[in-house]
Design a protein around this motif. Structure first.
Motif, PDB file in Angstrom:
ATOM      1  N   ALA A 477     -60.156 -24.563  29.967  1.00 46.40           N
ATOM      2  CA  ALA A 477     -59.957 -24.793  31.401  1.00 46.40           C
ATOM      3  C   ALA A 477     -60.690 -26.016  31.951  1.00 46.40           C
ATOM      4  O   ALA A 477     -60.098 -26.781  32.727  1.00 46.40           O
ATOM      5  N   LEU A 480     -58.858 -29.444  31.971  1.00 40.57           N
ATOM      6  CA  LEU A 480     -57.687 -29.632  32.826  1.00 40.57           C
ATOM      7  C   LEU A 480     -58.074 -30.312  34.134  1.00 40.57           C
ATOM      8  O   LEU A 480     -57.362 -31.191  34.628  1.00 40.57           O
ATOM      9  N   GLY A 481     -59.214 -29.882  34.712  1.00 41.71           N
ATOM     10  CA  GLY A 481     -59.659 -30.493  35.954  1.00 41.71           C
ATOM     11  C   GLY A 481     -59.981 -31.966  35.776  1.00 41.71           C
ATOM     12  O   GLY A 481     -59.604 -32.812  36.607  1.00 41.71           O
ATOM     13  N   TYR A 499     -50.813 -31.030  35.236  1.00 45.33           N
ATOM     14  CA  TYR A 499     -52.132 -30.452  34.945  1.00 45.33           C
ATOM     15  C   TYR A 499     -52.524 -29.406  35.992  1.00 45.33           C
ATOM     16  O   TYR A 499     -53.113 -28.373  35.665  1.00 45.33           O
ATOM     17  N   MET A 503     -53.520 -25.486  35.585  1.00 48.25           N
ATOM     18  CA  MET A 503     -54.742 -24.888  36.128  1.00 48.25           C
ATOM     19  C   MET A 503     -54.418 -23.601  36.862  1.00 48.25           C
ATOM     20  O   MET A 503     -55.144 -22.605  36.738  1.00 48.25           O
ATOM     21  N   SER A 507     -56.272 -20.811  34.910  1.00 52.48           N
ATOM     22  CA  SER A 507     -57.540 -20.501  35.588  1.00 52.48           C
ATOM     23  C   SER A 507     -57.364 -20.670  37.094  1.00 52.48           C
ATOM     24  O   SER A 507     -57.846 -21.639  37.687  1.00 52.48           O
ATOM     25  N   ASP A 510     -60.333 -21.605  39.330  1.00 47.96           N
ATOM     26  CA  ASP A 510     -61.104 -22.796  38.983  1.00 47.96           C
ATOM     27  C   ASP A 510     -61.546 -23.504  40.260  1.00 47.96           C
ATOM     28  O   ASP A 510     -60.710 -23.865  41.100  1.00 47.96           O
ATOM     29  N   LEU A 513     -59.718 -26.714  41.495  1.00 49.65           N
ATOM     30  CA  LEU A 513     -58.332 -26.730  41.976  1.00 49.65           C
ATOM     31  C   LEU A 513     -58.195 -27.254  43.416  1.00 49.65           C
ATOM     32  O   LEU A 513     -57.368 -28.144  43.668  1.00 49.65           O
TER      33      LEU A 513
END
Length: 814
Positions: A477, A480-481, A499, A503, A507, A510, A513
């Motif tokens: 995870a 991805l951020g 992406y 997310m 997640s 997250d 996000l």
């Protein structure tokens, strides 16, 4: 004889024995390369050649030929670096990265031949070119051509000719992909309770023993361990102990040549572990071992004691099975550690940290738990939590796997801001285990958050995170951020949306996000469509992080400026948010040429933020240096600053002295500047602290350049390395040494070293420093001129477009 390439040679005297016997050669010859001096091309030099020590013979040529073959297969030599010294150091100390990580289709037996030619010790290489050639000729002919594997007769047909049953069995078990002889899957143990035993075991007891084995052994030597419980979870298996046929299939699908399985038998007064090591490509090959102990040792020692004899045939001769990181640890601590491992692998890093920290609290010598806790904290980007754990892991790193010990040292260097050291350590860990994802993630973190001496940092960071994404198939995870942030900054909005969708799926909670969604909307539409006040009242950190990301490399300065202003209007206290937003906004103003806005902001800060004004006013000096029309304001600031500076050995306002000294230097008041330099030097000698030394050295370089001593200035500037704590590097202009890098780039241009000028000016593009953005226009101008001198027309034109867009306050069209 025609000498095509002298390389390293022995020159024989004409007089003497003729050089036929070894004794005569040694007596009647001299070395072209004397001991202690290394001559050659660094990327192809053997370790003994690189050190300049010891006898260099034909086996050094074997090594060089191995380097050439490695490069033919992968596209790059085994070792690269920013300079010759770095390459030579890696030749001596590191193992080459696995070829399979770059070219998966290269046959394993070919990789083994290449790796043997690159052995550190000459005795471990092929002893002649003939031997090397013979090994290459024996490589399986199934080399990949055009992306497809050449057809070959399936070996199970031979078995089918014996009996139909054995042929069918071989077909169902034969691997459909290359199997890694260094990978072992540890499946959960089946728990059997003997009749009459009242003890009721936990359903996690069998998986726990497997997890402990994996955690204790992974990272030692060349063996890599996979927790079979994770593979079962991935396949959605509700049965924790699958059939033997299923175990073979799952292990093969993971690409492992070996797996372990077994039983835990609980009796009234003892526990027995029966363990088997099996080959996935040879179903009848089984090695068994067993051990017994008290019930209370079930979660820790028993599995490790049983697995030790099973591994003896897989380890190099004389190497003991390394179990010291877990063996003998507190049983309750091991339970918490196992829980932390499961949470960590599922991406619940906050809960994982709590479990690992709980294990350390129960057993203060549990260094593996401390290392994993620090790892979880780094994934959370929580420096304070990581710092609490990394010290323990480093102090007791000898109980860790070599890979994990290097990682612990790397995180320690990262937290201290020592970018190049952290990079070297993470890469060394990756060389030991090329498939270990945390090392690649650590490399990405260094380029993203610190100021290493390799460029381009933003691209190198993105490359590392893409490597993590590919290796984990997007299931990790945190990466991805980072990739969403990067794609938005680059203007790849469709990619960014992809992406962000991932997310949401993987997640949804997250914390990154809301930030990337705010960034995407601002870039996709306009800063004007966003209700910044509502956003900042909802979550000031989301706005702050969005502004910080869009600020990098002036990717979207208009969005960044609106974000900084929103934080300032919301947070009216002298908090870190406010202080940092001030620095961010001033840097955007200076980078985009909004000089009047910069001057008005600094001047009005005196009434709006009297506590922060003494520091913020220092930026007037830097604004003057990059072209802002603030000479009257900076002169008034300098007058007040001189009256408020303390005398040695106080040292409490060394930063104020540095600002004043730099400004005095650039306006030609060298006498005053030298006095300030001497004061800073005395403070540095008095207290021995890092910051006064950095300030004194930087100011000395500025003065040397102003005095015309270019050589001394370049020597001083080259020795400056940003190495403070990460928050300091991010927000303080003296820590980022941007002014010094800018001067060094100008001096290199002046003496005609355009390539070096281009490289140094590129340091100012590093995303790790917020205030360095103010030097970006000057940096781009240097790179444009250097690129034109070097004939890099396309690159220079691209940089020119970027500079033009920056002056207009907008990102360049892509």
């Amino acid at each position: 004889a025609v000498v095509a390439d002298f390389g390293l040679a022995l020159a024989l005297h004409a007089a003497g024995s003729g050089g036929t016997d070894t004794e005569d050669v040694e007596a009647g010859s001299y070395r072209v390369t004397s001991r202690g001096i290394a001559v050659g091309t660094p990327s192809y030099m053997s370790p003994e050649q690189a050190t300049g020590e010891g006898f260099v013979d034909h086996r050094s040529d074997i090594y060089a030929l191995g380097c050439v073959l490695y490069e033919m297969l992968t596209g790059d030599p085994p070792f690269t670096g920013s300079n010759a010294q770095a390459v030579l150091a890696r030749q001596v100390t590191e193992h080459p990265p696995s070829i399979a990580t770059v070219r998966r289709e290269v046959p394993r037996d070919l990789e083994r031949v290449v790796m043997r030619s690159l052995a550190k010790s000459p005795a471990d290489r092929f002893q002649s070119a003939t031997e090397f050639c013979a090994a290459l000729q024996q490589v399986d002919s199934s080399i990949v051509y055009g992306g497809k594997e050449a057809r070959r007769p399936w070996r199970w047909i031979t078995a089918a000719a014996v009996t139909a049953i054995s042929g069918l069995f071989a077909w169902t078990l034969w691997p459909t992909q290359p199997l890694d002889p260094n990978e072992i899957v540890a499946f959960p143990l089946e728990v059997v309770v003997a009749p009459g035993v009242e003890f009721t075991p936990s359903e996690n007891l069998g998986p726990t023993i497997a997890t402990v084995m994996v955690s204790a052994l992974d990272g030692f030597g060349r063996l890599r361990w996979i927790d079979g419980g994770d593979l079962l979870d991935r396949e959605g298996k509700s049965v924790r102990v699958p059939s033997q046929r299923e175990r073979y299939r799952i292990a093969r699908a993971a690409g492992a040549m070996f797996f372990t399985d077994g039983k835990l038998i609980l009796r009234s007064d003892s526990a027995h572990v029966l363990l088997a090591l099996r080959r996935t490509d040879q179903p009848d090959t089984v090695v068994r071992a067993d051990t017994a102990g008290l019930l209370r040792t079930v979660t820790g020692d028993l599995g490790l004691r049983a697995v030790s004899p099973l591994l003896l045939d897989l380890l190099p001769p004389g190497q003991a099975v390394p179990v010291t990181s877990v063996l003998g640890r507190n049983a309750d601590a091991i339970q918490e550690f196992v829980q932390g491992e499961r949470l960590f692998r599922s991406g619940e890093f906050e809960s994982a940290f709590a479990a690992f920290a709980g294990a350390v609290k129960r057993d203060s010598l549990f260094s593996l738990a401390a290392y994993k806790a620090a790892l979880a904290a780094m994934w959370l980007d929580s420096l304070e939590l990581a710092d609490r754990m990394i010290d323990l892991a480093v102090r007791h790193r000898r109980t860790l796997a070599p890979r994990d010990g290097l990682m612990a040292l790397g995180f320690d260097a990262f937290l201290k801001g020592q970018a190049d050291s952290a990079l070297w350590l993470f890469r060394s860990a990756s060389a030991l285990d090329p498939e270990y994802v945390p090392s690649e993630f650590g490399i990405g973190q260094v380029f993203r958050h610190l100021l290493p001496s390799e460029t381009p940092q933003d691209s190198l960071s993105r490359s590392a995170f893409l490597g993590v994404y590919d290796a984990t198939e997007g299931e990790f995870a945190p990466v991805l951020g980072y990739l969403a942030h990067s794609s938005i900054r680059l203007g790849r909005l469709r990619e960014a949306r992809s992406y962000i969708r991932e997310m949401h799926e993987r997640s949804p909670n997250d914390p990154a996000l809301p930030t990337v969604e705010l960034m995407l909307r601002c870039v996709e539409e306009s800063p004007d469509v966003i209700d910044w006040r509502a956003k900042v009242l909802s979550d000031v950190d989301v706005v702050f992080q969005a502004a910080r990301s869009l600020h990098m490399r002036a990717a979207h300065p208009a969005c960044a400026a609106e974000g900084w202003r929103a934080v300032l209007e919301h947070d009216t206290t002298a908090s870190n948010y406010r202080f940092s937003a001030m620095i961010g906004l001033m840097s955007v103003y200076l980078a985009t040429g909004q000089h009047e806005a910069f001057r008005d902001f600094v001047v009005t800060t005196e009434t709006s933020d009297p506590k922060l004004f003494p520091y913020i006013a220092n930026f007037l000096a830097l604004g003057d240096l990059v072209g802002a029309p603030v000479k009257a304001e900076v002169a008034d600031w300098a007058k007040r600053a001189r009256g408020s500076l303390p005398l040695p050995p106080d040292g409490s306002n060394d930063v104020g002295l540095w600002f004043l000294g730099v400004w005095e230097t650039h306006r030609g008041s060298l006498r005053s500047a030298r006095a300030i330099r001497d004061t800073l030097t005395s403070w540095a000698a008095w207290g021995g602290e890092r910051r006064p030394r950095l300030l004194a050295r930087g100011l000395s370089a500025q003065i040397a350049a102003a005095e015309g001593d270019t050589a001394a200035a370049i020597e001083l500037l080259t020795s400056l390395h940003p190495n403070g704590p990460r928050p300091d590097l991010t927000w303080y202009p003296w820590e980022g040494v941007g002014l010094d890098w800018l001067l060094l780039a100008r001096l290199e241009m002046a003496r005609g070293d355009y390539a070096r000028a281009f490289e140094v000016a590129g340091y100012l593009d590093a995303p790790g420093s917020v205030p360095n953005l103010m030097y970006l226009p000057a940096s781009l101008e240097i790179r444009i001129k250097a690129g034109e001198k070097l004939g890099w027309r396309a690159g220079a034109e691209q940089l020119a477009r970027r500079l033009e867009a920056l002056k207009g306050g907008e990102p360049p069209k892509r």
